[in-house]
Design a protein around this motif. Structure first.
Motif, PDB file in Angstrom:
ATOM      1  N   GLY A   1      22.695   6.021  13.400  1.00 47.42           N
ATOM      2  CA  GLY A   1      22.880   7.433  13.054  1.00 47.42           C
ATOM      3  C   GLY A   1      22.872   7.709  11.568  1.00 47.42           C
TER       4      GLY A   1
ATOM      5  N   MET B   1      20.409   8.700   9.722  1.00 45.08           N
ATOM      6  CA  MET B   1      19.520   9.827   9.416  1.00 45.08           C
ATOM      7  C   MET B   1      18.491   9.503   8.339  1.00 45.08           C
ATOM      8  SD  MET B   1      22.528  12.725   9.383  1.00 45.08           S
ATOM      9  CE  MET B   1      21.612  14.244   9.441  1.00 45.08           C
TER      10      MET B   1
ATOM     11  N   MET C   1      15.150  10.887   9.158  1.00 47.24           N
ATOM     12  CA  MET C   1      15.042  12.341   8.996  1.00 47.24           C
ATOM     13  C   MET C   1      14.791  12.710   7.531  1.00 47.24           C
ATOM     14  SD  MET C   1      18.176  13.386  11.554  1.00 47.24           S
ATOM     15  CE  MET C   1      18.110  15.149  11.302  1.00 47.24           C
ATOM     16  N   PHE C   2      15.548  12.051   6.650  1.00 41.11           N
ATOM     17  CA  PHE C   2      15.348  12.316   5.225  1.00 41.11           C
ATOM     18  C   PHE C   2      13.960  11.861   4.780  1.00 41.11           C
ATOM     19  CE2 PHE C   2      20.004  12.641   5.252  1.00 41.11           C
ATOM     20  CZ  PHE C   2      20.161  13.797   4.512  1.00 41.11           C
TER      21      PHE C   2
ATOM     22  N   LEU D   1      16.547  18.322   4.781  1.00 41.22           N
ATOM     23  CA  LEU D   1      16.177  18.017   6.167  1.00 41.22           C
ATOM     24  C   LEU D   1      15.284  19.064   6.829  1.00 41.22           C
ATOM     25  CD1 LEU D   1      19.725  16.825   7.321  1.00 41.22           C
ATOM     26  CD2 LEU D   1      17.722  15.361   7.035  1.00 41.22           C
TER      27      LEU D   1
ATOM     28  N   ILE E   1      11.565  14.534  12.976  1.00 38.05           N
ATOM     29  CA  ILE E   1      12.356  13.609  13.795  1.00 38.05           C
ATOM     30  C   ILE E   1      13.826  14.023  13.721  1.00 38.05           C
ATOM     31  CG2 ILE E   1      12.581  11.909  11.918  1.00 38.05           C
ATOM     32  CD1 ILE E   1      12.294   9.720  14.115  1.00 38.05           C
ATOM     33  N   TYR E   2      14.514  13.823  14.809  1.00 37.63           N
ATOM     34  CA  TYR E   2      15.859  14.388  14.926  1.00 37.63           C
ATOM     35  C   TYR E   2      16.770  13.381  15.633  1.00 37.63           C
ATOM     36  CZ  TYR E   2      19.310  17.684  17.042  1.00 37.63           C
ATOM     37  OH  TYR E   2      20.448  18.330  17.468  1.00 37.63           O
ATOM     38  N   VAL E   3      17.892  13.087  14.986  1.00 32.22           N
ATOM     39  CA  VAL E   3      18.843  12.130  15.555  1.00 32.22           C
ATOM     40  C   VAL E   3      20.170  12.835  15.744  1.00 32.22           C
ATOM     41  CG1 VAL E   3      20.078   9.965  15.170  1.00 32.22           C
ATOM     42  CG2 VAL E   3      17.730  10.213  14.356  1.00 32.22           C
ATOM     43  N   ARG E   4      20.709  12.713  16.914  1.00 33.91           N
ATOM     44  CA  ARG E   4      22.072  13.231  17.093  1.00 33.91           C
ATOM     45  C   ARG E   4      22.842  12.318  18.046  1.00 33.91           C
ATOM     46  NH1 ARG E   4      22.391  15.309  22.083  1.00 33.91           N
ATOM     47  NH2 ARG E   4      20.579  16.322  22.987  1.00 33.91           N
ATOM     48  N   SER E   5      24.152  12.443  18.014  1.00 33.82           N
ATOM     49  CA  SER E   5      24.959  11.585  18.879  1.00 33.82           C
ATOM     50  C   SER E   5      24.885  12.107  20.309  1.00 33.82           C
ATOM     51  CB  SER E   5      26.406  11.562  18.401  1.00 33.82           C
ATOM     52  OG  SER E   5      27.070  12.747  18.795  1.00 33.82           O
TER      53      SER E   5
ATOM     54  N   PHE F   1      23.443   7.151  19.942  1.00 33.25           N
ATOM     55  CA  PHE F   1      22.588   8.227  19.438  1.00 33.25           C
ATOM     56  C   PHE F   1      21.345   8.395  20.296  1.00 33.25           C
ATOM     57  CE2 PHE F   1      25.134   6.665  15.994  1.00 33.25           C
ATOM     58  CZ  PHE F   1      25.579   7.830  15.393  1.00 33.25           C
TER      59      PHE F   1
ATOM     60  N   GLN G   1      10.562  20.347  16.342  1.00 30.52           N
ATOM     61  CA  GLN G   1      11.632  20.836  15.454  1.00 30.52           C
ATOM     62  C   GLN G   1      11.204  22.169  14.840  1.00 30.52           C
ATOM     63  OE1 GLN G   1      14.473  19.233  15.615  1.00 30.52           O
ATOM     64  NE2 GLN G   1      13.377  17.863  17.012  1.00 30.52           N
TER      65      GLN G   1
END
Lengths: 134, 592
Positions: A14, A16, A19-20, A31, A36-40, A48, A101
């Motif tokens: 996680g 990110m 994403m960066f 962002l 691309i998107y990461v979440r818990s 994640f 996104q």
């Protein structure tokens, strides 16, 4: 042709960084331009989910685009023509993975081009680039 | 550095929130962001502007400032948010740093700092999504047993998943325990100095912040180049790998071998159970997952799983998660004589549930245990037996600290200094400037560092680290030691204004910092940056003195002088000479 694959989200910490990296392709930080998107999965202790275009052979987002701003890409996925896009957001709704996104600054979708830049910034082996042929 | 214009116009936006009037506004503070960059430099300045010096720490006049800096959202391992306030534990300047998603969320929401003033009449939580600030009813959340539940509720209720931070207090903050923490995004904290109690006093249960935007960069190729340099260093650094593998608890065995691991209220410095609570052992037996703060590849956060069978139903398990780090392990493991790792993890779980600072809690309980053993307090006070290693009773005692069922626990909730003043045992009450001690007994440097440090943290000036580096050479004169500590502290004002995680201080050397700043539009040279560090140090100390800090009135706990360190016994004379020198030096420095 190549496509970006999520090899094992269990390895994702996680951070990110992907994403960066995706926004940094354009030389900017932050962002807003990330495809691309990461979440818990409801709390980081459960791990994640890594959400990004999976290069569908028959992409639903293409079908719902009213202005042909999205067209099929060889090897899967789509190519985005910003000049044709009116920002209706149909593509966001159409993708069952939620992989389109949204760039709120431009009011346009952010579509993964499968360049693999993010892969260089995933130190934990979550992401990879794969050859998929034509 | 003159005529510099900030390249990101959003960084200098300060969000002011008045909880009394339930209003908010944004001011552009380019002036202070240009002069102090961000983080601790800006937060100090904003606090200087906003805080009445005689403010009641638990009154509406206290102010909370959160600040991020130019590196957050831009460079790797710039993952921290600085919080500053007047501490209800020490009555002096309070400063605490947290990671998680906090710094990225604040910057992505379009702010460089958030100033929270006043107090609400009813429990509320703040939902800050980009430009919009919502004051939301938290009456139903007030009194909920666990901070985990609050996190879960707000995750469901608020938007911004993946781009947000959720800060909340627990019952401890509501009950104004002076060392209550703020839990940030599960498992990170504004732990120290009682920010949780300040939020509790303002009836502010939680803050959710989210956003997503672009940070413009003037020199794009240069930016990518320096980014890659820092990224590569982070990936390849052995120190970073150490923290990824075992996390901060890798220090348990190292300090124990050195004879520097405070054990059983620092009656000794070696713990017979160190192996059992070491990072190595926990990684083998308890570790469930490693996670990272936003924009940090290190992933030092180690989360243990508790797998517990229900007594009344076979094969029915609860699996719960708790993070562990070196300092909580020291304070609640070796300090409380707990070598049962399962028991230790459960103690840490209770601390997390209640929303307490793990370090202060452990040190307070360690003092209480010794005071109980010596007969200064009785079971009438403690309501249970306090004895080394008895983690079940410690869990109950933690609940009592929050619930405060009698005079004794009411006093414990004020911190170890107040407790010892009332019940005796000040000579073994391990606090420095009224803040409970961190987990090092490495030599005079660590203790001097906490005494003179601007936030009484082991990360202020790294005395603990200098002590260890000096082992082969022997100690310098007290004056030389103070000079090195002050120099390090000035530099750390820079790092905490950017705001990077101090674990990456080995990567962010002055020349790299200058290069990284240049690529993002700051025309600073190395000397400019060093000067900014000293300037911030000065502002902070000025504020500390205005809030009543006096180095000559500092108490050195007797115990620290009695128990040998790896440098041998610490002489009182050495410490006094150092502090006298410091007090003269700081006076001159402030006049300069």
């Amino acid at each position: 042709m190549r496509r970006l694959v999520v090899t094992d989200p269990e390895l994702c910490v996680g951070c990110m960084s992907c994403m960066f990296a995706c926004s940094r392709r354009f030389g900017v930080a932050g962002l807003a331009k990330s495809a691309i998107y990461v979440r818990s999965i409801g709390g980081v202790e459960r791990g994640f989910t890594v959400i990004v275009c999976r290069a569908c052979k028959d992409p639903p987002c293409v079908v719902v685009c009213p202005t042909n701003a999205l067209r099929k890409r060889k090897g899967g996925g789509v190519i985005f023509d910003c000049g044709k896009c009116i920002g209706c957001g149909n593509c966001v709704e159409a993708c069952p993975f939620g992989a389109v996104q949204w760039d709120f600054e431009e009011n346009k979708p952010v579509i993964c081009v499968h360049c693999g830049y993010c892969v260089n910034y995933c130190p934990h082996g979550v992401l990879a680039i794969e050859e998929v042929g034509e | 550095m003159s005529n510099m214009k900030l390249f990101d116009p959003y960084l200098s936006r300060v969000l002011y929130i008045d909880l009394t009037r339930k209003r908010y506004w944004v001011e552009n503070r380019e002036d202070i962001f240009e002069e102090y960059m961000g983080g601790v430099g800006v937060a100090t300045k904003l606090l200087q502007e906003e805080l009445p010096r005689n403010a009641d720490t638990l009154g509406a006049e206290n102010v909370i400032v959160f600040a991020v800096g130019p590196f957050n959202g831009v460079y790797p391992i710039a993952s921290k948010t600085v919080a500053m306030f007047k501490s209800p534990l020490t009555g002096n300047l309070g400063e605490s740093h947290a990671g998680g998603r906090s710094s990225i969320a604040i910057r992505m929401a379009g702010y460089g700092a958030i100033v929270i003033k006043g107090a609400s009449d009813i429990p509320i939580y703040l939902a800050i999504h980009g430009e919009k600030v919502h004051f939301k009813d938290a009456r139903a959340l007030w009194g909920v047993r666990s901070t985990y539940t609050i996190g879960r509720v707000l995750r469901e209720r608020e938007p911004g998943s993946g781009y947000r931070t959720i800060m909340r207090i627990g019952r401890a903050g509501e009950e104004l325990v002076r060392f209550a923490s703020v839990v940030v995004d599960s498992y990170r904290h504004f732990g120290r100095l009682g920010l949780g109690a300040v939020m509790g006093s303002k009836k502010l249960k939680a803050i959710v912040i989210s956003g997503k935007r672009t940070i413009p960069i003037p020199n794009k190729p240069k930016y990518r180049e320096i980014y890659n340099k820092i990224y590569k260093a982070a990936i390849e650094s052995p120190a970073m790998k150490k923290y990824h593998d075992y996390g901060t608890p890798v220090n348990v065995l190292q300090l124990n071998a050195l004879g520097a691991l405070p054990t059983k209220n620092l009656m000794t410095t070696k713990f017979e159970g160190a192996e059992e609570i070491s990072g190595e052992k926990l990684a083998e037996t308890k570790l469930a997952r490693r996670v990272a703060c936003a924009h940090c590849v290190v992933a030092c956060i180690h989360i243990a799983a508790i797998r517990e069978e229900y007594p009344h139903e076979k094969f029915f398990y609860t699996v719960r998660y708790v993070s562990y780090d070196y300092e909580p392990i020291y304070a609640n493991g070796s300090m409380l004589g707990i070598s049962d790792s399962e028991g230790l993890i459960r103690v840490l779980e209770e601390i997390e549930v209640q929303g307490l600072d793990a370090m202060s809690t452990g040190v307070v309980l360690a003092w209480a245990t010794e005071a109980y053993m010596r007969g200064l307090i009785s079971k009438e006070d403690t309501l249970l037996d306090l004895k080394w290693g008895d983690w079940k009773n410690y869990i109950q005692a933690i609940r009592y600290i929050v619930k405060q069922p009698n005079e004794f626990y009411k006093t414990l909730a004020l911190g170890v200094e107040e407790a010892a003043k009332k019940y005796g045992g000040l000579e073994f009450a391990l606090s420095f400037g009224r803040n409970e001690m961190p987990g090092y007994h490495t030599g005079p440097g660590c203790h001097l560092g906490w005494l003179i440090g601007a936030r009484h943290s082991h990360l202020d000036n790294a005395g603990y680290s200098l002590d260890q580096k000096l082992l082969s050479k022997g100690l310098p004169t007290p004056e030389e030691y103070i000079d090195s500590l002050m120099k390090e502290e000035a530099w750390r004002q820079v790092l905490t204004s950017l705001v990077i995680c101090l674990f990456a201080r080995g990567i962010y050397k002055p020349d790299i910092v200058a290069e990284a700043l240049n690529a993002t539009g700051y025309e600073y040279k190395v000397d400019d940056i060093l000067n900014i560090g000293w300037k911030i140090y000065k502002n902070k100390y000025k504020l500390k003195l205005e809030l009543g800090f006096d180095p000559l009135k500092l108490r050195i706990p007797r115990r620290v002088l009695e128990v040998p360190t790896p440098h041998g016994g610490i002489s009182e004379e050495y410490m006094k000479r150092a502090i006298t020198y410091f007090s003269q030096k700081i006076k001159k420095f402030l006049e300069s």
